[in-house]
Design a protein around this motif. Structure first.
Motif, PDB file in Angstrom:
ATOM      1  N   ILE A   1      71.161 -28.718  32.431  1.00 13.89           N
ATOM      2  CA  ILE A   1      70.538 -27.437  32.778  1.00 13.89           C
ATOM      3  C   ILE A   1      70.385 -26.553  31.547  1.00 13.89           C
ATOM      4  CG2 ILE A   1      70.852 -25.308  34.105  1.00 13.89           C
ATOM      5  CD1 ILE A   1      72.247 -27.047  36.240  1.00 13.89           C
ATOM      6  N   LEU A   2      71.427 -26.490  30.711  1.00 11.99           N
ATOM      7  CA  LEU A   2      71.381 -25.656  29.511  1.00 11.99           C
ATOM      8  C   LEU A   2      70.307 -26.126  28.539  1.00 11.99           C
ATOM      9  CD1 LEU A   2      75.221 -25.217  28.843  1.00 11.99           C
ATOM     10  CD2 LEU A   2      73.649 -23.485  29.692  1.00 11.99           C
ATOM     11  N   GLU A   3      70.207 -27.426  28.332  1.00 10.33           N
ATOM     12  CA  GLU A   3      69.230 -27.935  27.382  1.00 10.33           C
ATOM     13  C   GLU A   3      67.808 -27.879  27.952  1.00 10.33           C
ATOM     14  OE1 GLU A   3      70.329 -31.650  25.640  1.00 10.33           O
ATOM     15  OE2 GLU A   3      72.024 -30.749  24.577  1.00 10.33           O
ATOM     16  N   THR A   4      67.685 -27.928  29.261  1.00  6.56           N
ATOM     17  CA  THR A   4      66.376 -27.712  29.885  1.00  6.56           C
ATOM     18  C   THR A   4      65.942 -26.273  29.676  1.00  6.56           C
ATOM     19  OG1 THR A   4      66.772 -29.404  31.574  1.00  6.56           O
ATOM     20  CG2 THR A   4      65.082 -27.767  32.044  1.00  6.56           C
ATOM     21  N   ARG A   5      66.861 -25.347  29.846  1.00  5.64           N
ATOM     22  CA  ARG A   5      66.590 -23.925  29.606  1.00  5.64           C
ATOM     23  C   ARG A   5      66.142 -23.690  28.162  1.00  5.64           C
ATOM     24  NH1 ARG A   5      66.490 -18.242  31.160  1.00  5.64           N
ATOM     25  NH2 ARG A   5      67.516 -17.098  29.504  1.00  5.64           N
ATOM     26  N   ASP A   6      66.790 -24.383  27.220  1.00  5.51           N
ATOM     27  CA  ASP A   6      66.474 -24.206  25.801  1.00  5.51           C
ATOM     28  C   ASP A   6      65.184 -24.908  25.382  1.00  5.51           C
ATOM     29  OD1 ASP A   6      68.823 -22.799  25.604  1.00  5.51           O
ATOM     30  OD2 ASP A   6      69.979 -24.448  24.757  1.00  5.51           O
ATOM     31  N   GLY A   7      64.605 -25.697  26.270  1.00 11.33           N
ATOM     32  CA  GLY A   7      63.387 -26.417  25.939  1.00 11.33           C
ATOM     33  C   GLY A   7      63.620 -27.713  25.194  1.00 11.33           C
ATOM     34  N   LEU A   8      64.879 -28.162  25.137  1.00 11.61           N
ATOM     35  CA  LEU A   8      65.200 -29.406  24.444  1.00 11.61           C
ATOM     36  C   LEU A   8      64.904 -30.623  25.312  1.00 11.61           C
ATOM     37  CD1 LEU A   8      68.579 -28.329  22.811  1.00 11.61           C
ATOM     38  CD2 LEU A   8      66.330 -28.460  21.727  1.00 11.61           C
ATOM     39  N   ILE A   9      64.912 -30.434  26.623  1.00 13.80           N
ATOM     40  CA  ILE A   9      64.572 -31.503  27.562  1.00 13.80           C
ATOM     41  C   ILE A   9      63.316 -31.064  28.309  1.00 13.80           C
ATOM     42  CG2 ILE A   9      65.314 -32.838  29.562  1.00 13.80           C
ATOM     43  CD1 ILE A   9      68.188 -32.369  28.708  1.00 13.80           C
ATOM     44  N   LYS A  10      62.207 -31.724  28.034  1.00 11.47           N
ATOM     45  CA  LYS A  10      60.930 -31.339  28.619  1.00 11.47           C
ATOM     46  C   LYS A  10      60.305 -32.447  29.462  1.00 11.47           C
ATOM     47  CE  LYS A  10      59.802 -28.241  24.757  1.00 11.47           C
ATOM     48  NZ  LYS A  10      58.822 -27.957  23.671  1.00 11.47           N
ATOM     49  N   ASP A  11      60.526 -33.674  29.047  1.00 14.13           N
ATOM     50  CA  ASP A  11      59.880 -34.799  29.727  1.00 14.13           C
ATOM     51  C   ASP A  11      60.475 -35.021  31.112  1.00 14.13           C
ATOM     52  OD1 ASP A  11      58.365 -35.191  27.449  1.00 14.13           O
ATOM     53  OD2 ASP A  11      59.809 -36.613  26.586  1.00 14.13           O
ATOM     54  N   LYS A  12      59.640 -35.540  31.990  1.00  9.72           N
ATOM     55  CA  LYS A  12      60.091 -35.866  33.334  1.00  9.72           C
ATOM     56  C   LYS A  12      61.125 -36.988  33.276  1.00  9.72           C
ATOM     57  CE  LYS A  12      58.393 -37.225  37.906  1.00  9.72           C
ATOM     58  NZ  LYS A  12      57.211 -37.624  38.705  1.00  9.72           N
ATOM     59  N   ILE A  13      62.199 -36.814  34.023  1.00  8.97           N
ATOM     60  CA  ILE A  13      63.306 -37.774  33.990  1.00  8.97           C
ATOM     61  C   ILE A  13      63.349 -38.565  35.285  1.00  8.97           C
ATOM     62  CG2 ILE A  13      65.815 -38.013  33.804  1.00  8.97           C
ATOM     63  CD1 ILE A  13      65.846 -35.432  32.215  1.00  8.97           C
ATOM     64  N   SER A  14      63.498 -39.851  35.149  1.00 13.75           N
ATOM     65  CA  SER A  14      63.651 -40.714  36.320  1.00 13.75           C
ATOM     66  C   SER A  14      64.965 -40.402  37.032  1.00 13.75           C
ATOM     67  CB  SER A  14      63.640 -42.181  35.883  1.00 13.75           C
ATOM     68  OG  SER A  14      64.199 -43.018  36.863  1.00 13.75           O
ATOM     69  N   VAL A  15      64.919 -40.331  38.351  1.00 18.25           N
ATOM     70  CA  VAL A  15      66.129 -40.039  39.134  1.00 18.25           C
ATOM     71  C   VAL A  15      67.176 -41.125  38.903  1.00 18.25           C
ATOM     72  CG1 VAL A  15      67.065 -39.748  41.453  1.00 18.25           C
ATOM     73  CG2 VAL A  15      64.835 -38.774  40.888  1.00 18.25           C
ATOM     74  N   ILE A  16      66.738 -42.370  38.832  1.00 16.02           N
ATOM     75  CA  ILE A  16      67.674 -43.478  38.634  1.00 16.02           C
ATOM     76  C   ILE A  16      68.339 -43.379  37.265  1.00 16.02           C
ATOM     77  CG2 ILE A  16      67.871 -45.986  38.381  1.00 16.02           C
ATOM     78  CD1 ILE A  16      65.694 -46.275  40.487  1.00 16.02           C
ATOM     79  N   GLU A  17      67.545 -43.085  36.238  1.00 13.26           N
ATOM     80  CA  GLU A  17      68.103 -42.965  34.886  1.00 13.26           C
ATOM     81  C   GLU A  17      69.033 -41.776  34.771  1.00 13.26           C
ATOM     82  OE1 GLU A  17      64.534 -45.077  32.265  1.00 13.26           O
ATOM     83  OE2 GLU A  17      64.571 -42.893  32.511  1.00 13.26           O
ATOM     84  N   LEU A  18      68.693 -40.675  35.432  1.00 16.86           N
ATOM     85  CA  LEU A  18      69.559 -39.504  35.427  1.00 16.86           C
ATOM     86  C   LEU A  18      70.879 -39.804  36.123  1.00 16.86           C
ATOM     87  CD1 LEU A  18      70.111 -36.551  34.831  1.00 16.86           C
ATOM     88  CD2 LEU A  18      68.811 -35.942  36.892  1.00 16.86           C
ATOM     89  N   ALA A  19      70.806 -40.493  37.265  1.00 16.16           N
ATOM     90  CA  ALA A  19      72.024 -40.872  37.986  1.00 16.16           C
ATOM     91  C   ALA A  19      72.861 -41.829  37.153  1.00 16.16           C
ATOM     92  CB  ALA A  19      71.665 -41.514  39.327  1.00 16.16           C
ATOM     93  N   TYR A  20      72.192 -42.737  36.439  1.00 17.04           N
ATOM     94  CA  TYR A  20      72.894 -43.677  35.561  1.00 17.04           C
ATOM     95  C   TYR A  20      73.662 -42.929  34.469  1.00 17.04           C
ATOM     96  CZ  TYR A  20      73.443 -47.747  32.433  1.00 17.04           C
ATOM     97  OH  TYR A  20      73.943 -48.740  31.628  1.00 17.04           O
ATOM     98  N   PHE A  21      73.025 -41.901  33.925  1.00 15.88           N
ATOM     99  CA  PHE A  21      73.666 -41.076  32.899  1.00 15.88           C
ATOM    100  C   PHE A  21      74.883 -40.344  33.460  1.00 15.88           C
ATOM    101  CE2 PHE A  21      73.776 -36.671  31.101  1.00 15.88           C
ATOM    102  CZ  PHE A  21      74.371 -36.993  29.883  1.00 15.88           C
ATOM    103  N   LEU A  22      74.714 -39.725  34.615  1.00 15.45           N
ATOM    104  CA  LEU A  22      75.818 -38.956  35.208  1.00 15.45           C
ATOM    105  C   LEU A  22      76.979 -39.860  35.608  1.00 15.45           C
ATOM    106  CD1 LEU A  22      73.914 -36.440  37.541  1.00 15.45           C
ATOM    107  CD2 LEU A  22      74.849 -35.991  35.259  1.00 15.45           C
TER     108      LEU A  22
END
Length: 387
Positions: free
Chosen positions: A125-146
């Motif tokens: 959330i913080l890096e999205t706010r800062d504009g460091l994360i802009k690209d669309k993220i796959s739900v599966i890849e995000l879940a894999y990361f978490l």
């Protein structure tokens, strides 16, 4: 089943990682298979507890919806209020985990690894706010990361952009061979630290202290011995676990950052926090301390930059203390380290002006000695034996 807690766990992951290793040595991607075995291992870790399993699933779904919703919102707008609400919501389940036990309700919520998943979610959330994360993220890849199983229970805490780069990179056969050998080496180091050194320290010294079972120790000497033995036990136990996590991660093609870098050779307390539980200390530094200092500087409520910095240190270490638990010894442990950091910063500024403490091998050795003892006393506070 506790991750890295017994030989059965290592046998299971060794068998499951065979296809990963074969694919890696062939220069092929094992991403999809690694996601699959992560699900299998998570089921093994959490499957013994219905409450833990349900909590994990609901918590993960909640964080996924929160992160993806905020990312979609951030593409259109950038309200500070919405950002604050998103961060508070991400942290709220962790707050419940810490507070509910005080109310005698600890069986209603919580699971192994809730803190580390929360840190990753807040980071997103913080890096999205800062504009460091802009690209669309796959739900599966995000879940894999978490839920990346090697680090899910106790870290190290990875960063999305670094993790995503590794996840998308298919190493050559030669590069993977280096990762594999490095991973195996870390695993052997983990066995040495956790199952030999930490085991020996705990079973042959720590359980007899500080209540001086040894007749030749006075009560005071028993507590001093406990302070040092507990410090070494804490390091070898946690560094051993972290080595396992880093080793298994590398076998899976993910170069999870290391957590410890010879912390007991630190020349001062700032150096120590650049070597001890590095992923956690860097997380708090980047997302708590730096943001607090920038915010206070922008608001100009306090003009003295050193006062702002010291308030930031108190906030950082207070939060780091209560993250371990709401008991007094954790709070005091955090504030103790804030005092150490501030005291050293004042000393550094004084010495820069007066130049009374030269830099040479002797002062370096003295600095290591002082830091080591100050840190061990901090771990003594952390252990709860002082209260």
């Amino acid at each position: 089943m506790t991750p890295y807690g017994n030989i059965a766990f290592f046998i299971i992951i060794s068998i499951l990682l065979i296809p990963t290793i074969l694919l890696g040595l062939s220069g092929k991607t094992a991403k999809r298979y690694n996601i699959f075995i992560s699900i299998v291992i998570l089921a093994i870790i959490f499957g013994h507890s219905v409450n833990g399993t349900v909590s994990l699933v609901l918590f993960t779904l909640f964080q996924l919806v929160l992160i993806i919703s905020y990312q979609k919102y951030r593409l259109q707008k950038n309200s500070t209020m919405v950002f604050v609400i998103a961060v508070v919501l991400a942290i709220f389940p962790l707050v419940l985990v810490k507070v509910l036990p005080i109310l005698g309700l600890h069986h209603l919520f919580g699971f192994l690894g809730v803190s580390y998943i929360t840190f990753k979610s807040v980071q997103m959330i913080l890096e999205t706010r800062d504009g460091l994360i802009k690209d669309k993220i796959s739900v599966i890849e995000l879940a894999y990361f978490l839920l990346f199983f090697p680090t899910v229970s106790s870290g190290p805490i990875d960063r999305w952009r670094r993790f995503y780069k590794d996840m998308q990179t298919v190493p050559s056969a030669n590069d993977y061979q280096k990762l594999l050998f490095s991973g195996i080496n870390y695993i052997f180091v983990g066995f040495l630290y956790k199952f030999i050194l930490a085991y020996l320290i705990y079973n042959y010294t720590l359980i007899y202290l500080p209540n001086h079972t040894y007749n030749y120790l006075t009560p005071f000497q028993g507590h001093i011995a406990y302070m040092y033995m507990y410090s070494f036990y804490l390091f070898f136990d946690f560094a051993g676990y972290s080595a396992f996590a880093v080793g298994v991660s590398r076998i899976m093609g993910i170069q999870t950052p290391i957590n410890f870098n010879r912390p007991f050779t630190s020349r001062n307390i700032k150096d120590f926090w650049n070597r001890w539980h590095m992923s956690l200390s860097f997380w708090f530094r980047d997302y708590v301390y730096m943001r607090f200092v920038l915010w206070m500087t922008k608001k100009k409520w306090i003009k003295n930059k050193y006062t702002v910095s010291y308030l930031g240190f108190f906030l950082l270490f207070f939060l780091m203390g209560i993250w371990h638990g709401l008991e007094w010894h954790y709070v005091v442990y955090g504030l103790y380290h804030a005092m150490l950091i501030i005291s050293f910063d004042k000393f550094e500024r004084w010495n820069k002006k007066h130049k009374r403490w030269p830099k040479n091998k002797w002062t370096h050795a003295i600095g290591i000695f002082i830091t080591f003892n100050a840190v061990c006393f901090g771990f003594y506070i952390f252990s709860g034996q002082l209260f």
